[in-house]
Design a protein around this motif. Structure first.
Motif, PDB file in Angstrom:
ATOM      1  N   GLN A  99       0.803  -1.261   0.244  1.00  0.00           N
ATOM      2  CA  GLN A  99       0.043   0.087   0.023  1.00  0.00           C
ATOM      3  C   GLN A  99       0.788   1.231  -0.050  1.00  0.00           C
ATOM      4  OE1 GLN A  99      -2.467  -0.197   3.435  1.00  0.00           O
ATOM      5  NE2 GLN A  99      -4.079  -1.517   2.303  1.00  0.00           N
ATOM      6  N   PHE A 100       2.007   1.185   0.730  1.00  0.00           N
ATOM      7  CA  PHE A 100       2.753   2.304   0.862  1.00  0.00           C
ATOM      8  C   PHE A 100       3.767   2.834  -0.656  1.00  0.00           C
ATOM      9  CE2 PHE A 100       7.061   4.088   1.506  1.00  0.00           C
ATOM     10  CZ  PHE A 100       6.924   5.149   2.140  1.00  0.00           C
ATOM     11  N   SER A 116      -6.230  12.911  -1.318  1.00  0.00           N
ATOM     12  CA  SER A 116      -7.473  12.226  -1.033  1.00  0.00           C
ATOM     13  C   SER A 116      -6.945  10.643  -1.017  1.00  0.00           C
ATOM     14  CB  SER A 116      -8.583  12.473  -2.200  1.00  0.00           C
ATOM     15  OG  SER A 116      -8.837  13.794  -2.035  1.00  0.00           O
ATOM     16  N   ARG A 117      -6.229  10.149  -2.175  1.00  0.00           N
ATOM     17  CA  ARG A 117      -5.609   8.799  -2.106  1.00  0.00           C
ATOM     18  C   ARG A 117      -4.985   8.344  -0.783  1.00  0.00           C
ATOM     19  NH1 ARG A 117      -2.640   7.664  -7.202  1.00  0.00           N
ATOM     20  NH2 ARG A 117      -1.069   8.418  -5.741  1.00  0.00           N
ATOM     21  N   VAL A 118      -4.288   9.378  -0.218  1.00  0.00           N
ATOM     22  CA  VAL A 118      -3.377   9.060   0.993  1.00  0.00           C
ATOM     23  C   VAL A 118      -4.303   8.800   2.130  1.00  0.00           C
ATOM     24  CG1 VAL A 118      -1.682   9.769   2.724  1.00  0.00           C
ATOM     25  CG2 VAL A 118      -1.149  10.014   0.074  1.00  0.00           C
ATOM     26  N   ALA A 119      -5.326   9.875   2.033  1.00  0.00           N
ATOM     27  CA  ALA A 119      -6.268   9.930   3.298  1.00  0.00           C
ATOM     28  C   ALA A 119      -7.262   8.658   3.288  1.00  0.00           C
ATOM     29  CB  ALA A 119      -7.019  11.154   3.179  1.00  0.00           C
ATOM     30  N   THR A 121      -6.373   5.704   2.052  1.00  0.00           N
ATOM     31  CA  THR A 121      -5.394   4.398   2.317  1.00  0.00           C
ATOM     32  C   THR A 121      -5.378   4.596   3.943  1.00  0.00           C
ATOM     33  OG1 THR A 121      -4.368   4.481   0.275  1.00  0.00           O
ATOM     34  CG2 THR A 121      -3.133   3.335   1.994  1.00  0.00           C
ATOM     35  N   VAL A 122      -4.886   5.685   4.517  1.00  0.00           N
ATOM     36  CA  VAL A 122      -4.863   5.485   6.008  1.00  0.00           C
ATOM     37  C   VAL A 122      -6.100   5.115   6.702  1.00  0.00           C
ATOM     38  CG1 VAL A 122      -4.413   7.358   7.971  1.00  0.00           C
ATOM     39  CG2 VAL A 122      -2.834   7.460   5.729  1.00  0.00           C
TER      40      VAL A 122
END
Length: 125
Positions: A99-100, A116-119, A121-122
């Motif tokens: 994922q990272f 948005s994609r990082v948020a 995934t988190v």
């Protein structure tokens, strides 16, 4: 919690546990005074560590360790349920690395899209 146990010199009891003394013959009875004293100290540390573990868990988690008499056993039950086995941890770690790696910003991404994609995934983690 590990720092608490280390600071109280209880980590060895929690991590490794301890054995009850066993007396078999006359010769061992002579040496038993030292072993009995050591056992009593270990039992005292075990009780203190178990008390700390029991106080640290919520009411909903406490039944999972109710009735356990050794801190090591309680610690192992909690570790297994909340961390999982070594194999499960390894698989989870690989999944998180994947994922990272997928979070790298592409040249076509705007900062807003990337954020948005990082948020997202988190939040999944």
């Amino acid at each position: 919690m590990q720092p608490i146990f280390i600071s109280q010199d209880m980590w060895d009891i929690v991590q490794d546990g301890y054995e009850s003394p066993q007396e078999d013959d006359e010769d061992s009875k002579k040496r038993s005074d030292k072993k009995t004293k050591e056992y009593k100290e270990n039992a005292k540390q075990n009780a203190s560590a178990l008390r700390i573990i029991q106080q640290a868990v919520s009411k909903s988690i406490y039944p999972r360790i109710y009735g356990i008499k050794k801190a090591k056993e309680a610690w192992d039950v909690l570790r297994e349920q909340f961390q999982g086995s070594e194999k499960a941890i390894s698989i989870r770690r690989q999944s998180l690395w994947r994922q990272f790696d997928n979070l790298m910003m592409k040249e076509t991404d705007t900062i807003k899209d990337f954020h948005s994609r990082v948020a997202e995934t988190v939040n999944q983690i």
